[in-house]
Design an enzyme around this catalytic site. Structure first.
Site, PDB file in Angstrom:
ATOM      1  CE1 TYR A 149      -4.154  -1.785   9.016  1.00 37.41           C
ATOM      2  CE2 TYR A 149      -4.288  -1.314   6.676  1.00 37.41           C
ATOM      3  CZ  TYR A 149      -3.788  -1.016   7.927  1.00 37.41           C
ATOM      4  OH  TYR A 149      -2.920   0.029   8.093  1.00 37.41           O
ATOM      5  NE  ARG A 199       3.204   1.880  -1.721  1.00 40.70           N
ATOM      6  CZ  ARG A 199       1.990   2.417  -1.682  1.00 40.70           C
ATOM      7  NH1 ARG A 199       1.659   3.385  -2.514  1.00 40.70           N
ATOM      8  NH2 ARG A 199       1.094   1.979  -0.817  1.00 40.70           N
TER       9      ARG A 199
END
Length: 365
Positions: free
Chosen positions: A110, A131
């Site tokens: 972002y 992850r």
């Protein structure tokens, strides 16, 4: 979980977070026994542990009902052969973080926010982890030099006003190293707000010491995002940890994950959300489980998640009701998963659907 080596520890050891970490790697034979692995499955089981290792703090293990294969806490921490059998469309990196790696350890999806991956270590390897394909045993702690370079990379990006400090779990850094890294970030003029993502309050609450809270309070505005997924995780020790953070002036929010066989029913989610509110922890998000390889067996149907989210918003107070979201790959951000209450809309008239499903009309002159 009670391997012989850690039965009946002294109270001072049990409350020591470093002791908990030293005893958080169960022996393979212990895991095999707990999981009830049949001889014919041992080869696949060993392959599973090589691909997706296991780490469970003694504290969290003591909360698990090991004799119940359906126990929701057991499902979150004990390896399951289903991890090899349920491929997910999102692959190993469902959010595309690697594609947005702008410097070693720094992900920017972002314009105004960046994610600092400070460590690959966790106190508990959650079986649904986004992850999980990066898990490794024995990964060394990040050096001070690495953390300095990570802060310098943020300094070179003037549009970044907020840094999310994550990992792994950044609270596994020692107090001095974490303090120095946060101070380096706070010294950057364009960085206005810090966030820490940690599951320590749920799986290693003894890490939240008065000394740690005092260090963290130096770097406000600093927000703590944690993850409780089941009301049985809201123990007195977890309540004490959250209370210390709140009393230090650190707002705490919860980002639960909707997990099949763990919390995918209304009563469990209501108990979780109301319990969090009692601890002054804001139920912030309820995530649809990411489509990560090795976690497909936790996925719930979209319609089921939306139905549960709408029931929560209808039956809980506003401060107890989380927003049900999916995190999109490619920097698409978090998208609410709710049916729109707007059935029709014109300049002077709106037809809306209430929590009870009934249509109501609002008009204005």
């Amino acid at each position: 979980m009670e391997p012989d080596a850690i039965r009946n520890p002294a109270r001072r050891d049990w409350r020591n977070w470093r002791w908990q970490l030293r005893h958080s790697r169960p022996a393979p034979r212990t895991l095999e026994r707990l999981a009830g692995i049949a001889p014919r499955d041992r080869r696949r089981w060993r392959a599973l542990l090589r691909r997706y290792p296991c780490r469970i703090t003694p504290y969290y293990g003591a909360l698990v009902r090991w004799d119940d294969p359906a126990d929701p806490l057991r499902r979150q921490c004990l390896p399951d052969l289903a991890e090899l059998d349920t491929p997910a469309p999102g692959g190993a990196d469902p959010l595309g973080e690697h594609a947005h790696l702008v410097a070693p350890g720094l992900v920017q999806r972002y314009p105004d926010r960046a994610l600092a991956l400070t460590t690959g270590d966790c106190a508990l390897f959650c079986r649904h982890c986004t992850r999980k394909n990066l898990w490794q045993y024995g990964r060394p702690a990040p050096t001070r030099g690495f953390l300095r370079r990570l802060a310098a990379a943020v300094a070179r990006r003037p549009a970044v006003r907020e840094v999310i400090v994550s990992g792994g779990d950044p609270l596994l850094l020692d107090d001095d190293r974490l303090d120095a890294f946060l101070a380096a970030l706070r010294a950057i003029p364009h960085v206005e707000v810090l966030r820490i993502g940690t599951r320590a309050p749920a799986v290693l609450p003894m890490r939240i010491t008065p000394a740690l809270c005092a260090r963290l309070a130096r770097h406000r505005p600093l927000w703590i995002n944690t993850q409780f997924n089941h009301p049985r995780e809201l123990t007195p020790e977890a309540a004490e940890a959250c209370g210390r953070l709140v009393r230090a002036g650190l707002p705490v929010s919860n980002q639960a994950v909707l997990l099949r066989g763990v919390n995918d029913d209304l009563d469990t989610l209501k108990a979780l959300c109301n319990g969090l509110q009692r601890l002054s922890v804001r139920p912030y998000y309820l995530f649809q489980c990411d489509a990560v390889r090795g976690a497909g067996h936790f996925s719930t149907p979209w319609r089921r998640g939306i139905e549960l989210a709408e029931r929560l918003r209808a039956e809980l107070g506003g401060l107890s009701a989380p927003l049900f979201v999916a995190d999109l790959p490619g920097g698409g951000g978090k998208v609410p998963l709710l049916r729109s209450p707007i059935l029709s809309l014109s300049e002077h008239r709106a037809v809306l659907r209430g929590h009870d499903g009934r249509r109501r009309t609002l008009t204005r002159p």
